[in-house]
Design a protein around this motif. Structure first.
Motif, PDB file in Angstrom:
ATOM      1  N   GLY A  61      38.684  56.366  34.765  1.00 57.82           N
ATOM      2  CA  GLY A  61      38.472  56.647  33.354  1.00 57.82           C
ATOM      3  C   GLY A  61      39.346  55.863  32.403  1.00 57.82           C
ATOM      4  O   GLY A  61      39.337  56.136  31.190  1.00 57.82           O
ATOM      5  N   LYS A  62      40.085  54.885  32.913  1.00 56.93           N
ATOM      6  CA  LYS A  62      41.003  54.130  32.063  1.00 56.93           C
ATOM      7  C   LYS A  62      40.672  52.639  32.080  1.00 56.93           C
ATOM      8  O   LYS A  62      39.700  52.220  32.695  1.00 56.93           O
ATOM      9  CB  LYS A  62      42.448  54.370  32.519  1.00 56.93           C
ATOM     10  CG  LYS A  62      42.890  55.826  32.383  1.00 56.93           C
ATOM     11  CD  LYS A  62      44.364  55.980  32.694  1.00 56.93           C
ATOM     12  CE  LYS A  62      44.808  57.426  32.501  1.00 56.93           C
ATOM     13  NZ  LYS A  62      46.268  57.595  32.783  1.00 56.93           N
ATOM     14  N   GLY A  63      41.497  51.880  31.391  1.00 56.05           N
ATOM     15  CA  GLY A  63      41.266  50.451  31.284  1.00 56.05           C
ATOM     16  C   GLY A  63      41.852  49.668  32.444  1.00 56.05           C
ATOM     17  O   GLY A  63      42.363  50.206  33.421  1.00 56.05           O
ATOM     18  N   LEU A  64      41.765  48.353  32.305  1.00 55.57           N
ATOM     19  CA  LEU A  64      42.160  47.433  33.371  1.00 55.57           C
ATOM     20  C   LEU A  64      43.631  47.043  33.259  1.00 55.57           C
ATOM     21  O   LEU A  64      44.154  46.865  32.148  1.00 55.57           O
ATOM     22  CB  LEU A  64      41.289  46.181  33.291  1.00 55.57           C
ATOM     23  CG  LEU A  64      39.791  46.415  33.524  1.00 55.57           C
ATOM     24  CD1 LEU A  64      38.970  45.288  32.918  1.00 55.57           C
ATOM     25  CD2 LEU A  64      39.513  46.540  35.013  1.00 55.57           C
ATOM     26  N   GLU A  65      44.275  46.887  34.408  1.00 53.12           N
ATOM     27  CA  GLU A  65      45.680  46.481  34.458  1.00 53.12           C
ATOM     28  C   GLU A  65      45.838  45.315  35.433  1.00 53.12           C
ATOM     29  O   GLU A  65      45.413  45.396  36.591  1.00 53.12           O
ATOM     30  CB  GLU A  65      46.582  47.633  34.899  1.00 53.12           C
ATOM     31  CG  GLU A  65      48.053  47.254  34.982  1.00 53.12           C
ATOM     32  CD  GLU A  65      48.935  48.380  35.491  1.00 53.12           C
ATOM     33  OE1 GLU A  65      50.127  48.398  35.143  1.00 53.12           O
ATOM     34  OE2 GLU A  65      48.439  49.226  36.260  1.00 53.12           O
ATOM     35  N   TRP A  66      46.463  44.253  34.958  1.00 51.10           N
ATOM     36  CA  TRP A  66      46.724  43.087  35.806  1.00 51.10           C
ATOM     37  C   TRP A  66      47.844  43.407  36.783  1.00 51.10           C
ATOM     38  O   TRP A  66      48.889  43.890  36.394  1.00 51.10           O
ATOM     39  CB  TRP A  66      47.126  41.897  34.949  1.00 51.10           C
ATOM     40  CG  TRP A  66      47.049  40.616  35.705  1.00 51.10           C
ATOM     41  CD1 TRP A  66      47.975  40.081  36.530  1.00 51.10           C
ATOM     42  CD2 TRP A  66      45.932  39.727  35.722  1.00 51.10           C
ATOM     43  NE1 TRP A  66      47.508  38.906  37.061  1.00 51.10           N
ATOM     44  CE2 TRP A  66      46.267  38.666  36.578  1.00 51.10           C
ATOM     45  CE3 TRP A  66      44.694  39.721  35.085  1.00 51.10           C
ATOM     46  CZ2 TRP A  66      45.394  37.601  36.827  1.00 51.10           C
ATOM     47  CZ3 TRP A  66      43.830  38.666  35.319  1.00 51.10           C
ATOM     48  CH2 TRP A  66      44.184  37.622  36.183  1.00 51.10           C
ATOM     49  N   ILE A  67      47.651  43.110  38.066  1.00 49.93           N
ATOM     50  CA  ILE A  67      48.681  43.367  39.073  1.00 49.93           C
ATOM     51  C   ILE A  67      49.477  42.107  39.379  1.00 49.93           C
ATOM     52  O   ILE A  67      50.705  42.098  39.311  1.00 49.93           O
ATOM     53  CB  ILE A  67      48.050  43.917  40.371  1.00 49.93           C
ATOM     54  CG1 ILE A  67      47.359  45.269  40.107  1.00 49.93           C
ATOM     55  CG2 ILE A  67      49.109  44.048  41.467  1.00 49.93           C
ATOM     56  CD1 ILE A  67      46.566  45.797  41.288  1.00 49.93           C
ATOM     57  N   GLY A  68      48.773  41.027  39.710  1.00 46.83           N
ATOM     58  CA  GLY A  68      49.450  39.782  40.022  1.00 46.83           C
ATOM     59  C   GLY A  68      48.498  38.792  40.678  1.00 46.83           C
ATOM     60  O   GLY A  68      47.319  39.071  40.856  1.00 46.83           O
ATOM     61  N   TYR A  69      49.055  37.620  41.004  1.00 48.35           N
ATOM     62  CA  TYR A  69      48.227  36.606  41.643  1.00 48.35           C
ATOM     63  C   TYR A  69      48.989  35.873  42.734  1.00 48.35           C
ATOM     64  O   TYR A  69      50.229  35.901  42.777  1.00 48.35           O
ATOM     65  CB  TYR A  69      47.691  35.599  40.620  1.00 48.35           C
ATOM     66  CG  TYR A  69      48.724  34.617  40.080  1.00 48.35           C
ATOM     67  CD1 TYR A  69      49.228  34.764  38.794  1.00 48.35           C
ATOM     68  CD2 TYR A  69      49.192  33.540  40.836  1.00 48.35           C
ATOM     69  CE1 TYR A  69      50.157  33.878  38.282  1.00 48.35           C
ATOM     70  CE2 TYR A  69      50.131  32.662  40.340  1.00 48.35           C
ATOM     71  CZ  TYR A  69      50.610  32.833  39.052  1.00 48.35           C
ATOM     72  OH  TYR A  69      51.542  31.956  38.554  1.00 48.35           O
ATOM     73  N   VAL A  70      48.229  35.198  43.609  1.00 50.63           N
ATOM     74  CA  VAL A  70      48.778  34.267  44.579  1.00 50.63           C
ATOM     75  C   VAL A  70      47.985  32.967  44.473  1.00 50.63           C
ATOM     76  O   VAL A  70      46.767  32.984  44.355  1.00 50.63           O
ATOM     77  CB  VAL A  70      48.733  34.851  46.010  1.00 50.63           C
ATOM     78  CG1 VAL A  70      47.318  35.203  46.439  1.00 50.63           C
ATOM     79  CG2 VAL A  70      49.392  33.906  47.011  1.00 50.63           C
TER      80      VAL A  70
END
Lengths: 115, 107
Positions: A42-51
């Motif tokens: 029910g919430k928005g998007l959150e960036w975690i990280g990248y490789v």
């Protein structure tokens, strides 16, 4: 066309480590950045990280102390490990190609943190 | 961390209408803004990058504009497949951040 598929346990206990793998088909991991993004219910998007395919990484500072993202080009996979999880880590986890703009997304997998 | 604010939260629209979605950044992000579309139960899809460049395969009825802190996504002649949630995303500063989304629903 490239396709991404997340896999891993759907239920993780509090304080344990959440581990997910993204398998890439229809293309090589080379020359691209590969990302993880999550969306609590029910919430928005959150960036975690990248490789990067070279193994270079960058993480969201809010998660950095608990996070490891790695890549295995021989298996066409990249992975996420998030330690010491709490209920706040319950979310749909997406893998994606591209950073900082994800151009192709996986379907997502719901991970629930609960005892 | 840059905060992205989208408005309105929900739009009730009839097919064939034109809609404009707004996205505001808490500080200047130049033109480093993307728009993504998400349908229920599906993965998000990239629509627009660099504020106004359509991604591959995206119909011309989708257009983006803006720079600095104010951005808009316009969908002309709304089709049935366009009813979805739309997210803006800034990537000028690390970490990239998303707006809370605008849901376009059928009136």
């Amino acid at each position: 066309q490239v396709q991404l598929q997340e896999s891993g346990p759907g239920l993780v206990k509090p304080s344990e480590t959440l581990s997910l793998t993204c398998t890439v088909s229809g293309g090589s991991l080379s020359s691209y950045y590969w990302s993880w993004i999550r969306q609590p219910p029910g919430k928005g998007l959150e960036w975690i990280g990248y490789v990067h395919y070279t193994g270079n990484t960058d993480y969201n500072p809010s998660l950095k102390s608990r996070l490891t993202i790695s890549i295995d080009t021989s298996k066409n996979q990249f992975s996420l490990n998030l330690s010491s999880v709490t209920a706040a880590d319950t979310a749909v986890y997406y893998c994606a190609r591209g950073s900082p703009v994800p151009s192709f997304w996986g379907q997502g997998t719901l991970v629930t943190v609960s005892s | 961390e840059i905060v992205m604010t989208q408005s309105p939260a929900t739009l009730s629209v009839s097919p064939g209408e034109t809609v404009t979605l707004s996205c505001r950044a808490s500080q200047s992000i130049n033109r480093n803004l993307a728009w993504h579309q998400q349908k229920p139960g599906q993965a998000p899809r990239l629509l627009i990058d660099a504020a106004s460049t359509r991604a591959s395969g995206i119909p011309a009825r989708f257009s983006g504009s803006g720079s600095g802190t104010e951005f808009t996504l316009t969908i002309s002649s709304l089709q049935s497949e366009d009813f979805a949630v739309y997210y803006c995303q800034q990537y000028n500063n690390w970490p990239p951040t998303f707006g809370g989304g605008t849901k376009i629903e059928i009136k």
